[in-house]
Design an enzyme around this catalytic site. Structure first.
Site, PDB file in Angstrom:
ATOM      1  N   ARG A 121     -20.583  -9.091  14.758  1.00  0.00           N
ATOM      2  CA  ARG A 121     -19.153  -9.383  14.929  1.00  0.00           C
ATOM      3  C   ARG A 121     -18.759 -10.789  14.472  1.00  0.00           C
ATOM      4  O   ARG A 121     -17.728 -11.314  14.874  1.00  0.00           O
ATOM      5  CB  ARG A 121     -18.725  -9.142  16.382  1.00  0.00           C
ATOM      6  CG  ARG A 121     -18.887  -7.688  16.814  1.00  0.00           C
ATOM      7  CD  ARG A 121     -18.274  -7.439  18.184  1.00  0.00           C
ATOM      8  NE  ARG A 121     -18.352  -6.020  18.526  1.00  0.00           N
ATOM      9  CZ  ARG A 121     -19.374  -5.459  19.166  1.00  0.00           C
ATOM     10  NH1 ARG A 121     -20.406  -6.213  19.543  1.00  0.00           N
ATOM     11  NH2 ARG A 121     -19.372  -4.171  19.433  1.00  0.00           N
ATOM     12  N   LYS A 143     -10.445 -14.293   2.080  1.00  0.00           N
ATOM     13  CA  LYS A 143     -10.377 -12.860   1.805  1.00  0.00           C
ATOM     14  C   LYS A 143     -11.771 -12.360   1.445  1.00  0.00           C
ATOM     15  O   LYS A 143     -12.411 -12.879   0.536  1.00  0.00           O
ATOM     16  CB  LYS A 143      -9.424 -12.570   0.643  1.00  0.00           C
ATOM     17  CG  LYS A 143      -7.956 -12.561   1.016  1.00  0.00           C
ATOM     18  CD  LYS A 143      -7.133 -12.063  -0.165  1.00  0.00           C
ATOM     19  CE  LYS A 143      -5.675 -11.945   0.185  1.00  0.00           C
ATOM     20  NZ  LYS A 143      -4.882 -11.424  -0.957  1.00  0.00           N
ATOM     21  N   GLU A 185      -7.028 -17.116 -13.579  1.00  0.00           N
ATOM     22  CA  GLU A 185      -6.532 -17.523 -12.260  1.00  0.00           C
ATOM     23  C   GLU A 185      -5.918 -18.918 -12.312  1.00  0.00           C
ATOM     24  O   GLU A 185      -4.951 -19.210 -11.608  1.00  0.00           O
ATOM     25  CB  GLU A 185      -7.668 -17.471 -11.236  1.00  0.00           C
ATOM     26  CG  GLU A 185      -8.234 -16.086 -10.995  1.00  0.00           C
ATOM     27  CD  GLU A 185      -7.304 -15.160 -10.201  1.00  0.00           C
ATOM     28  OE1 GLU A 185      -6.234 -15.626  -9.742  1.00  0.00           O
ATOM     29  OE2 GLU A 185      -7.648 -13.979 -10.049  1.00  0.00           O
ATOM     30  N   LYS A 227      -3.891 -23.188  -3.930  1.00  0.00           N
ATOM     31  CA  LYS A 227      -4.238 -22.040  -3.091  1.00  0.00           C
ATOM     32  C   LYS A 227      -4.349 -22.441  -1.626  1.00  0.00           C
ATOM     33  O   LYS A 227      -3.879 -21.724  -0.738  1.00  0.00           O
ATOM     34  CB  LYS A 227      -5.538 -21.394  -3.566  1.00  0.00           C
ATOM     35  CG  LYS A 227      -5.854 -20.140  -2.748  1.00  0.00           C
ATOM     36  CD  LYS A 227      -6.809 -19.199  -3.402  1.00  0.00           C
ATOM     37  CE  LYS A 227      -6.906 -17.903  -2.597  1.00  0.00           C
ATOM     38  NZ  LYS A 227      -7.883 -16.954  -3.165  1.00  0.00           N
ATOM     39  N   GLU A 237      -1.540 -13.235   4.699  1.00  0.00           N
ATOM     40  CA  GLU A 237      -0.674 -12.590   3.713  1.00  0.00           C
ATOM     41  C   GLU A 237       0.483 -11.834   4.359  1.00  0.00           C
ATOM     42  O   GLU A 237       0.791 -10.699   4.006  1.00  0.00           O
ATOM     43  CB  GLU A 237      -1.493 -11.651   2.813  1.00  0.00           C
ATOM     44  CG  GLU A 237      -0.824 -11.378   1.478  1.00  0.00           C
ATOM     45  CD  GLU A 237      -1.737 -10.664   0.506  1.00  0.00           C
ATOM     46  OE1 GLU A 237      -2.359 -11.353  -0.312  1.00  0.00           O
ATOM     47  OE2 GLU A 237      -1.831  -9.429   0.559  1.00  0.00           O
ATOM     48  N   ARG A 241       1.762 -15.755   0.941  1.00  0.00           N
ATOM     49  CA  ARG A 241       0.458 -15.669   0.281  1.00  0.00           C
ATOM     50  C   ARG A 241       0.409 -14.580  -0.783  1.00  0.00           C
ATOM     51  O   ARG A 241      -0.388 -14.662  -1.724  1.00  0.00           O
ATOM     52  CB  ARG A 241      -0.653 -15.444   1.313  1.00  0.00           C
ATOM     53  CG  ARG A 241      -2.034 -15.426   0.679  1.00  0.00           C
ATOM     54  CD  ARG A 241      -3.150 -15.493   1.697  1.00  0.00           C
ATOM     55  NE  ARG A 241      -4.447 -15.415   1.040  1.00  0.00           N
ATOM     56  CZ  ARG A 241      -5.613 -15.666   1.620  1.00  0.00           C
ATOM     57  NH1 ARG A 241      -5.644 -16.026   2.889  1.00  0.00           N
ATOM     58  NH2 ARG A 241      -6.744 -15.564   0.948  1.00  0.00           N
ATOM     59  N   ASN A 245      -1.021 -13.044  -5.784  1.00  0.00           N
ATOM     60  CA  ASN A 245      -1.385 -11.804  -6.469  1.00  0.00           C
ATOM     61  C   ASN A 245      -0.570 -11.567  -7.729  1.00  0.00           C
ATOM     62  O   ASN A 245      -0.526 -10.433  -8.229  1.00  0.00           O
ATOM     63  CB  ASN A 245      -1.221 -10.616  -5.517  1.00  0.00           C
ATOM     64  CG  ASN A 245      -2.311 -10.573  -4.466  1.00  0.00           C
ATOM     65  OD1 ASN A 245      -3.486 -10.789  -4.761  1.00  0.00           O
ATOM     66  ND2 ASN A 245      -1.928 -10.319  -3.229  1.00  0.00           N
ATOM     67  N   HIS A 248      -1.829  -9.198 -10.340  1.00  0.00           N
ATOM     68  CA  HIS A 248      -2.882  -8.398  -9.740  1.00  0.00           C
ATOM     69  C   HIS A 248      -2.484  -6.945  -9.495  1.00  0.00           C
ATOM     70  O   HIS A 248      -3.359  -6.073  -9.457  1.00  0.00           O
ATOM     71  CB  HIS A 248      -3.336  -9.029  -8.420  1.00  0.00           C
ATOM     72  CG  HIS A 248      -4.155 -10.266  -8.589  1.00  0.00           C
ATOM     73  ND1 HIS A 248      -3.706 -11.380  -9.268  1.00  0.00           N
ATOM     74  CD2 HIS A 248      -5.414 -10.571  -8.168  1.00  0.00           C
ATOM     75  CE1 HIS A 248      -4.639 -12.312  -9.252  1.00  0.00           C
ATOM     76  NE2 HIS A 248      -5.686 -11.848  -8.595  1.00  0.00           N
ATOM     77  N   HIS A 252      -5.272  -4.847 -10.881  1.00  0.00           N
ATOM     78  CA  HIS A 252      -6.135  -3.992 -10.060  1.00  0.00           C
ATOM     79  C   HIS A 252      -6.089  -2.542 -10.531  1.00  0.00           C
ATOM     80  O   HIS A 252      -7.096  -1.828 -10.476  1.00  0.00           O
ATOM     81  CB  HIS A 252      -5.714  -4.073  -8.596  1.00  0.00           C
ATOM     82  CG  HIS A 252      -6.101  -5.351  -7.916  1.00  0.00           C
ATOM     83  ND1 HIS A 252      -5.621  -5.717  -6.691  1.00  0.00           N
ATOM     84  CD2 HIS A 252      -6.936  -6.355  -8.309  1.00  0.00           C
ATOM     85  CE1 HIS A 252      -6.139  -6.878  -6.347  1.00  0.00           C
ATOM     86  NE2 HIS A 252      -6.935  -7.288  -7.317  1.00  0.00           N
ATOM     87  N   HIS A 265     -12.452  -8.819 -13.740  1.00  0.00           N
ATOM     88  CA  HIS A 265     -11.264  -9.082 -12.924  1.00  0.00           C
ATOM     89  C   HIS A 265     -10.289 -10.040 -13.612  1.00  0.00           C
ATOM     90  O   HIS A 265      -9.090  -9.779 -13.674  1.00  0.00           O
ATOM     91  CB  HIS A 265     -11.696  -9.656 -11.570  1.00  0.00           C
ATOM     92  CG  HIS A 265     -10.547 -10.014 -10.680  1.00  0.00           C
ATOM     93  ND1 HIS A 265      -9.664  -9.083 -10.184  1.00  0.00           N
ATOM     94  CD2 HIS A 265     -10.129 -11.222 -10.212  1.00  0.00           C
ATOM     95  CE1 HIS A 265      -8.758  -9.692  -9.437  1.00  0.00           C
ATOM     96  NE2 HIS A 265      -9.009 -10.981  -9.435  1.00  0.00           N
TER      97      HIS A 265
END
Length: 362
Positions: A121, A143, A185, A227, A237, A241, A245, A248, A252, A265
């Site tokens: 955990r 993330k 990026e 960032k 997000e 935030r 993206n 993206h 994606h 990517h």
């Protein structure tokens, strides 16, 4: 060495950027001293840097250092490969005080961070990014996750590292294609938040492609600052935030549609930014000159600017799984002029027309 802090209250952590930091035991000591460490790396990065890092971790006071080496590639960012990390942690009798160190690019950082978030955990972890893309983007912000066949990064958690150590020297062994992915990026950060930074990147693109170490360190620092500022205001997000993206949503879809690993990517994001900029132009949000400029910078970075022929229907189907979507409606990151980004829906017919006219296929 450049240092900055990601300000998240009791989850705040430092980012150190410079040459030769893998050998700086004093940077690792506050997190690893007296603890067992599991280094998670891959078959490409491990042979280059794992021995050096492991020696530094021992010098920093780690009582034991183990290594788990995963296959390299986006196509291995999945459950079976993640299970190998848990297997190694359990086989070495690791506990809640064990520190996981992610040594590699974005895939290793995302998977290592996700494993750290879930094992018992939650155990501490350190990001040691070795690609330009991971240094300027995925190592910062917490993330973590793995891919699903229907969508990228759909299974994961927000889980912050204790420390990020960015050794610019690792970029000396980075393939040219991967370097360009990191530039995607970097371009994104300028496009969404800082036009002066975009100017610097555009003007110095040849030097960046030639791996000017001093310039790369400054660029990595500025991207991390952008960032970190966004993440500190919106860790999970909930709103702001999502601007990170930009490119993206389309990107994606390209990655999933082509099969993970076919387009890298950063390549998909570069192309995705060109598509998004063209959409913004058609919506009256960007001038033709601004859209053309962004496309030019993407091409200068040796990134693709033409979408693959997935077909418009396939694009739309894949984008329907984007995490930013709200009540089934696709939300895009759009620009209201360079340097000013927000999330917004867009007319589906206009999106389809844009994709079709850019060559995405019927």
């Amino acid at each position: 060495m450049h240092s900055l802090n990601v300000d998240l209250g009791d989850r705040s952590y430092p980012i150190h950027i410079g040459n030769g930091l893998l050998a700086r035991a004093e940077l690792f000591a506050p997190v690893v001293s007296g603890r067992t460490v599991m280094v998670c790396t891959n078959t490409t990065v491990g042979p280059l840097y794992a021995d050096r890092l492991n020696a530094t971790l021992r010098e920093a006071g780690a009582k034991a250092v183990h290594t788990v080496t995963l296959p390299d590639g986006e196509e291995y960012k999945d459950w079976p490969t993640l299970q190998r990390v848990f297997d190694a942690l359990l086989q070495h009798h690791c506990d809640r005080k064990t520190v996981l160190v992610a040594l590699g690019g974005g895939v290793i950082g995302d998977m290592g961070g996700f494993a750290a978030s879930a094992f018992m955990r939650g155990i501490p972890f350190i990001q040691v990014p070795t690609t330009l893309l991971s240094q300027v983007d995925s190592s910062v912000g917490g993330k973590t996750g793995i891919n699903h066949p229907l969508g990228k990064n759909m299974i994961g958690a927000f889980y912050q590292p204790q420390l990020v150590i960015t050794d610019i020297a690792t970029l000396n062994t980075l393939p040219d294609r991967e370097l360009s992915c990191g530039l995607a990026e970097i371009i994104k950060h300028g496009a969404i938040a800082d036009t002066a930074y975009l100017d610097v990147v555009e003007q110095n693109m040849p030097a960046l492609l030639n791996r000017d170490a001093e310039l790369l360190a400054l660029v990595v620092k500025r991207s991390c600052e952008i960032k970190a500022d966004v993440v500190s205001k919106d860790e999970r997000e909930g709103g702001l935030r999502a601007i990170l993206n930009f490119g993206h949503t389309f990107g994606h879809a390209i990655e999933a549609g082509m099969g993970y690993g076919q387009w890298y990517h950063g390549e998909a994001v570069g192309c995705g930014m060109v598509i998004a900029a063209e959409l913004c132009k058609r919506m009256g949000r960007l001038s033709a000159e601004e859209s053309a400029r962004l496309k030019k910078v993407v091409i200068q970075a040796r990134l693709p600017a033409m979408p693959p022929k997935l077909g418009v229907n396939k694009f739309m189907e894949l984008m329907a799984h984007d995490k930013k979507n709200d009540a089934g409606a696709i939300k895009y990151v759009l620009l209201n002029g360079l340097g000013k980004a927000n999330t917004s829906p867009a007319d589906e017919a206009l999106v389809r027309q844009t994709l079709l006219e850019l060559g995405a296929g019927d």
